[in-house]
Design a protein around this motif. Structure first.
Motif, short mmCIF file in Angstrom:
data_model
loop_
_atom_site.label_atom_id
_atom_site.label_comp_id
_atom_site.label_asym_id
_atom_site.label_seq_id
_atom_site.Cartn_x
_atom_site.Cartn_y
_atom_site.Cartn_z
N ASP A 1 0.85 -1.19 0.00
CA ASP A 1 0.00 0.00 0.00
C ASP A 1 0.88 1.24 0.00
N SER A 2 1.03 1.84 -1.18
CA SER A 2 1.86 3.03 -1.34
C SER A 2 1.13 4.00 -2.26
N VAL A 3 0.76 5.18 -1.74
CA VAL A 3 -0.05 6.11 -2.52
C VAL A 3 0.50 7.53 -2.42
N ILE A 4 0.00 8.39 -3.33
CA ILE A 4 0.41 9.79 -3.38
C ILE A 4 -0.85 10.65 -3.44
N PRO A 5 -1.41 11.01 -2.30
CA PRO A 5 -2.62 11.84 -2.31
C PRO A 5 -2.32 13.24 -2.82
N ASP A 6 -3.36 13.96 -3.24
CA ASP A 6 -3.16 15.29 -3.79
C ASP A 6 -2.72 16.30 -2.74
N VAL A 7 -3.41 16.32 -1.60
CA VAL A 7 -3.10 17.27 -0.52
C VAL A 7 -3.34 16.55 0.81
N VAL A 8 -2.50 16.85 1.79
CA VAL A 8 -2.77 16.36 3.14
C VAL A 8 -2.53 17.49 4.14
N TRP A 9 -3.20 17.38 5.28
CA TRP A 9 -2.87 18.22 6.42
C TRP A 9 -2.50 17.29 7.56
N VAL A 10 -1.38 17.60 8.23
CA VAL A 10 -0.90 16.76 9.32
C VAL A 10 -0.46 17.65 10.49
N SER A 11 -0.83 17.27 11.69
CA SER A 11 -0.42 18.02 12.87
C SER A 11 1.08 17.86 13.07
N ARG A 12 1.68 18.79 13.78
CA ARG A 12 3.13 18.74 14.01
C ARG A 12 3.50 17.49 14.82
N GLU A 13 2.65 17.14 15.79
CA GLU A 13 2.93 15.95 16.59
C GLU A 13 2.88 14.68 15.75
N ARG A 14 1.87 14.59 14.89
CA ARG A 14 1.73 13.40 14.06
C ARG A 14 2.85 13.33 13.02
N LEU A 15 3.22 14.46 12.47
CA LEU A 15 4.29 14.50 11.47
C LEU A 15 5.59 13.94 12.04
N ALA A 16 5.88 14.29 13.29
CA ALA A 16 7.11 13.80 13.92
C ALA A 16 7.08 12.28 14.10
N GLN A 17 5.88 11.71 14.19
CA GLN A 17 5.74 10.27 14.39
C GLN A 17 5.85 9.47 13.10
N ILE A 18 5.38 10.04 11.98
CA ILE A 18 5.19 9.21 10.78
C ILE A 18 6.14 9.53 9.63
N GLU A 19 6.92 10.60 9.72
CA GLU A 19 7.80 10.95 8.60
C GLU A 19 9.13 10.22 8.74
N ASP A 20 9.56 9.54 7.65
CA ASP A 20 10.85 8.86 7.69
C ASP A 20 11.95 9.78 7.18
N GLU A 21 13.17 9.27 7.14
CA GLU A 21 14.32 10.10 6.76
C GLU A 21 14.24 10.59 5.32
N ALA A 22 13.50 9.85 4.48
CA ALA A 22 13.36 10.23 3.07
C ALA A 22 12.21 11.21 2.85
N GLY A 23 11.53 11.60 3.94
CA GLY A 23 10.41 12.52 3.80
C GLY A 23 9.10 11.87 3.43
N HIS A 24 9.05 10.52 3.47
CA HIS A 24 7.81 9.79 3.20
C HIS A 24 7.03 9.60 4.49
N PHE A 25 5.72 9.41 4.36
CA PHE A 25 4.88 9.12 5.51
C PHE A 25 4.74 7.61 5.65
N THR A 26 4.98 7.10 6.83
CA THR A 26 4.81 5.66 7.09
C THR A 26 3.54 5.38 7.90
N GLY A 27 2.76 6.42 8.15
CA GLY A 27 1.48 6.29 8.82
C GLY A 27 0.53 7.34 8.28
N ALA A 28 -0.67 7.36 8.79
CA ALA A 28 -1.71 8.22 8.23
C ALA A 28 -1.65 9.63 8.81
N PRO A 29 -1.72 10.66 7.96
CA PRO A 29 -1.95 12.02 8.44
C PRO A 29 -3.41 12.16 8.86
N GLU A 30 -3.74 13.26 9.53
CA GLU A 30 -5.12 13.42 9.99
C GLU A 30 -6.10 13.65 8.84
#
Length: 275
Positions: free
Chosen positions: A164-193
């Motif tokens: 499951d690997s997708v590229i949504p058009d736009v996302v909004w993510v809280s700062r706390e959630r971003l710190a949890q799900i962003e990997d070193e390559a700048g990809h999200f490994t979990g769901a934004p809000e």
């Protein structure tokens, strides 16, 4: 499936979906429950009060029920996990995963996404599609800057799992959630809000956003999903209720869009569409 294998699977799924890891007490409750022990026996085993262990267990089963989209309890945890594991394994041979993307030609005019092991290839979005994305992102970004609550991001790579690997058009993510799900390559490994998809023409594209992606975002833990139809200038708003995304509003014309995720944000949907 052994108790340790089940524990590792649950911990990994909770982390990728909700950004949560099991603590030592939750791990002990899960392992002992898997082995068929009562809360009273578990409490004696790990030297905690019975009521506290029961509370931890109830919270754990609620989290797993939301994760798997079905009721999970002490009595059926083995059945649920073994069914999930068997289903995943049986589908693996016919699925594509993110490793397959390495063999696809790099091409800026093509977008590759994988959902439940199925590869979706789409051309670069129409100019008007891109304009709508920017018009949606602009007021969200202004609100995010003023509130300092999160970030608005265009077309991030989201790697929920190998299949499951997708590229949504736009996302909004809280700062706390971003710190949890962003990997070193700048990809999200979990769901934004919040995830926003703008429909492209064609029935297949519509089904992709309204069926396949709706299901993926629902099971992955997205809390709100906007499907934007630039042709009819309509927005469908889905919000998380009882562990799944449910349609709660259809907005038209001069309707204003708001969200419990975005306190104080309000925007007429007319501003999302080019004149």
């Amino acid at each position: 499936m052994t108790a340790e294998e089940a524990l590792n699977l649950v911990d990994s799924l909770l982390c990728s979906t909700f950004g949560q890891r099991l603590n030592d007490v939750q791990c002990a409750v899960f392992l002992e429950s898997w082995l068929g022990r009562t809360y009273a026996e578990i409490a004696v085993q790990i030297s905690y009060e019975h009521d506290y262990i029961k509370q931890i267990g109830c919270q754990l089963w609620r989290s797993l029920s939301e994760l798997f989209g079905r009721e999970v309890c002490k009595k059926n945890i083995q059945t649920v996990l073994r069914s999930y594991h068997q289903s995943s394994n049986s589908q693996q041979s016919s699925k594509k995963d993110t490793n397959n993307l390495d063999f696809l030609a790099a091409n800026e005019s093509t977008r590759y996404e994988i959902m439940n092991g199925e590869l979706f290839v789409t051309p670069t979005r129409h100019r008007r599609h891109q304009q709508v994305c920017l018009k949606i992102a602009r007021p969200l970004d202004i609100w995010s800057e003023s509130s300092s609550l999160g970030e608005t991001i265009l077309a991030p790579g989201m790697l929920f799992s190998q299949v499951d690997s997708v590229i949504p058009d736009v996302v909004w993510v809280s700062r706390e959630r971003l710190a949890q799900i962003e990997d070193e390559a700048g990809h999200f490994t979990g769901a934004p809000e919040l995830v926003i998809e703008v429909l492209s023409p064609g029935k297949q594209n519509e089904l992709q956003d309204k069926k396949a992606k709706l299901k993926l975002y629902s099971v992955s833990g997205v809390r709100e999903y906007w499907i934007v139809d630039r042709f009819t200038q309509k927005i469908e708003v889905y919000r998380r209720k009882k562990a799944q995304l449910i349609l709660v509003a259809t907005l038209l014309d001069d309707d204003k869009i708001t969200s419990p995720l975005l306190p104080g944000f309000s925007c007429s949907i007319r501003l999302f569409f080019p004149g």
